[in-house]
Motif scaffolding. Structure first.
Motif, PDB file in Angstrom:
ATOM      1  N   PHE A 171      -7.408   8.234  16.243  1.00  0.00           N
ATOM      2  CA  PHE A 171      -6.873   9.081  15.183  1.00  0.00           C
ATOM      3  C   PHE A 171      -6.293   8.189  14.090  1.00  0.00           C
ATOM      4  CE2 PHE A 171      -6.635  12.080  18.770  1.00  0.00           C
ATOM      5  CZ  PHE A 171      -7.302  13.151  18.217  1.00  0.00           C
ATOM      6  N   GLY A 172      -6.777   8.376  12.870  1.00  0.00           N
ATOM      7  CA  GLY A 172      -6.254   7.639  11.733  1.00  0.00           C
ATOM      8  C   GLY A 172      -5.311   8.506  10.913  1.00  0.00           C
ATOM      9  N   ALA A 272       2.878   7.732  21.347  1.00  0.00           N
ATOM     10  CA  ALA A 272       3.689   7.480  20.155  1.00  0.00           C
ATOM     11  C   ALA A 272       2.866   6.792  19.071  1.00  0.00           C
ATOM     12  CB  ALA A 272       4.900   6.622  20.535  1.00  0.00           C
ATOM     13  N   TYR A 273       2.001   5.878  19.478  1.00  0.00           N
ATOM     14  CA  TYR A 273       1.136   5.179  18.526  1.00  0.00           C
ATOM     15  C   TYR A 273       0.210   6.159  17.792  1.00  0.00           C
ATOM     16  CZ  TYR A 273      -3.472   3.071  17.616  1.00  0.00           C
ATOM     17  OH  TYR A 273      -4.688   2.739  17.086  1.00  0.00           O
ATOM     18  N   CYS A 274      -0.375   7.115  18.511  1.00  0.00           N
ATOM     19  CA  CYS A 274      -1.255   8.104  17.885  1.00  0.00           C
ATOM     20  C   CYS A 274      -0.493   8.970  16.891  1.00  0.00           C
ATOM     21  CB  CYS A 274      -1.904   8.978  18.951  1.00  0.00           C
ATOM     22  SG  CYS A 274      -3.106   8.129  20.004  1.00  0.00           S
ATOM     23  N   LEU A 275       0.715   9.376  17.257  1.00  0.00           N
ATOM     24  CA  LEU A 275       1.502  10.226  16.361  1.00  0.00           C
ATOM     25  C   LEU A 275       1.903   9.485  15.094  1.00  0.00           C
ATOM     26  CD1 LEU A 275       3.790  12.001  18.995  1.00  0.00           C
ATOM     27  CD2 LEU A 275       1.931  13.035  17.692  1.00  0.00           C
ATOM     28  N   VAL A 276       2.369   8.256  15.251  1.00  0.00           N
ATOM     29  CA  VAL A 276       2.793   7.483  14.085  1.00  0.00           C
ATOM     30  C   VAL A 276       1.598   7.191  13.181  1.00  0.00           C
ATOM     31  CG1 VAL A 276       3.798   5.297  13.331  1.00  0.00           C
ATOM     32  CG2 VAL A 276       4.748   6.485  15.306  1.00  0.00           C
ATOM     33  N   THR A 277       0.431   6.906  13.794  1.00  0.00           N
ATOM     34  CA  THR A 277      -0.758   6.611  13.002  1.00  0.00           C
ATOM     35  C   THR A 277      -1.165   7.798  12.143  1.00  0.00           C
ATOM     36  OG1 THR A 277      -1.565   5.056  14.670  1.00  0.00           O
ATOM     37  CG2 THR A 277      -3.179   5.949  13.143  1.00  0.00           C
ATOM     38  N   TYR A 284      -0.538   2.794   9.339  1.00  0.00           N
ATOM     39  CA  TYR A 284      -1.982   2.762   9.520  1.00  0.00           C
ATOM     40  C   TYR A 284      -2.648   1.665   8.689  1.00  0.00           C
ATOM     41  CZ  TYR A 284      -6.841   4.376   9.472  1.00  0.00           C
ATOM     42  OH  TYR A 284      -8.205   4.443   9.582  1.00  0.00           O
ATOM     43  N   HIS A 285      -2.094   1.370   7.525  1.00  0.00           N
ATOM     44  CA  HIS A 285      -2.712   0.398   6.616  1.00  0.00           C
ATOM     45  C   HIS A 285      -2.114  -1.000   6.758  1.00  0.00           C
ATOM     46  CE1 HIS A 285      -5.311   3.209   4.525  1.00  0.00           C
ATOM     47  NE2 HIS A 285      -4.296   4.048   4.425  1.00  0.00           N
ATOM     48  N   LYS A 286      -1.328  -1.226   7.768  1.00  0.00           N
ATOM     49  CA  LYS A 286      -0.816  -2.574   7.992  1.00  0.00           C
ATOM     50  C   LYS A 286      -1.954  -3.524   8.355  1.00  0.00           C
ATOM     51  CE  LYS A 286       4.012  -1.884   9.395  1.00  0.00           C
ATOM     52  NZ  LYS A 286       4.982  -2.053  10.508  1.00  0.00           N
TER      53      LYS A 286
END
Length: 359
Positions: A171-172, A272-277, A284-286
């Motif tokens: 998920f982006g 948590a990674y999916c939600l933040v992304t 996401y653009h880091k």
């Protein structure tokens, strides 16, 4: 939904140092081999031994099967992407791979949830309703539901970001409300709801075990007298004391608790990674997003390798069956008959008083 062209792979390659790339690749190879070999052995044991086909073992074999399929159908492609830092399998297979990933993940969580509820009913409610036939029926139902929730990904709803920004389709970031809604529903079904239900069942089980332990050690004579009178082994007028080993009541529950702990440690960071992304464009653009994605993916795949090791460590029947099964496929191991490994375990004998009358 934002997409990145695969021509940017060289850019992200420069952001991944060669030592880190080698480290990621070696770790994923080890996880892949352990998850594949360990879960294949678990499935073979339950399939070949009729004595192992209890309801709980069938559920554990189904959990092992989902981990095995995840290792076969997802890990190799993620490994290739980590090694090349580019997705070479096309957009269509990207969607199919994402569907298979979430399909096996949701199914594995559903099986673990069923096992936890079954332990709760047995220990807290004193109801043992799960037969092998019902276990098989529940497995079929969960497979169907898992497919329903994951299938939209295969047809491009919602559209997922194609690597190289991540080692597999994930998920982006997106501002589309339908995209975010689907992702939130998937997170609720896959992690939050099962986590809360399992946490409730385990708290209830722990509370019941604590009360039972206090009651037994507060009234040892009456408890042992009652049990002996029911079994007709001792006279009701004969005084004695009972030495009870409580481990036989808690060992199976402890195994499920360990599986739940491993599930939480491996999948909570990924959730948590999916939600933040999905909600943070900056994250996401880091430039380090590829490395971050690989770390979280490595952690969630680690659960598939840990589960068979936990079975071998905690479940004696699986351990004995594994030792009996290995010589059939590895002739260099010494051939030992099953009878030579069987012996009486003193911890499984419960005695009363000084006369050690077996209860």
């Amino acid at each position: 939904t934002l997409r990145c062209d695969t021509s940017l792979s060289s850019f992200f390659f420069l952001r991944v140092s060669l030592p880190l790339q080698v480290f990621f690749s070696l770790v994923m190879v080890v996880i892949l081999l352990v998850a594949l070999a360990g879960n294949v052995v678990v499935c073979l044991m339950v399939y070949q031994r009729s004595a192992m086909r209890s309801a709980i073992n069938i559920l554990l074999a189904s959990l092992a099967f989902t981990d095995m399929m995840l290792a076969i159908l997802n890990m190799p492609f993620a490994l290739v992407t980590v090694m090349t830092t580019s997705w070479i399998f096309g957009d269509v297979f990207c969607r199919i791979s994402a569907m298979l990933f979430w399909f096996f993940v949701i199914e594995g969580v559903a099986i673990l949830l069923i096992i936890s509820i079954d332990r709760f009913l047995i220990i807290v409610q004193k109801q043992d309703k799960l037969s092998p036939q019902r276990a098989k029926l529940l497995i079929m139902v969960t497979w169907g539901l898992s497919f329903v929730f994951s299938f939209p990904l295969a047809v491009g709803f919602p559209p997922l970001q194609t690597p190289p920004r991540a080692p597999q389709c994930v998920f982006g970031y997106s501002t589309d409300p339908w995209y975010r809604t689907y992702m939130l529903i998937l997170m609720l079904i896959f992690f939050f709801i099962p986590f809360l239900v399992m946490l409730y069942t385990f708290m209830g089980i722990l509370n019941t075990i604590r009360h039972n332990t206090i009651r037994i050690y507060s009234h040892p004579d009456s408890m042992c007298l009652s049990q002996a009178s029911k079994l007709g082994l001792l006279s009701a007028q004969r005084p004695f004391q009972m030495n009870i080993d409580m481990s036989f009541k808690t060992r199976a529950f402890t195994t499920i608790l360990i599986l739940f702990s491993v599930f939480t440690m491996c999948w909570a960071p990924f959730t948590a990674y999916c939600l933040v992304t999905a909600f943070s464009a900056g994250f996401y653009h880091k430039d380090s997003f590829f490395q971050t994605s690989t770390w979280f993916l490595w952690l969630c795949y680690l659960k598939s390798a840990f589960n068979p090791l936990i079975y071998y460590w905690r479940i004696k029947k699986f351990r004995d069956a594994c030792l009996d099964l290995l010589p059939k496929y590895f002739t260099f191991l010494p051939q030992l008959s099953g009878n030579t490994k069987r012996r009486i375990q003193p911890s499984a004998v419960y005695v009363c008083g000084e006369h050690r009358s077996v209860v």
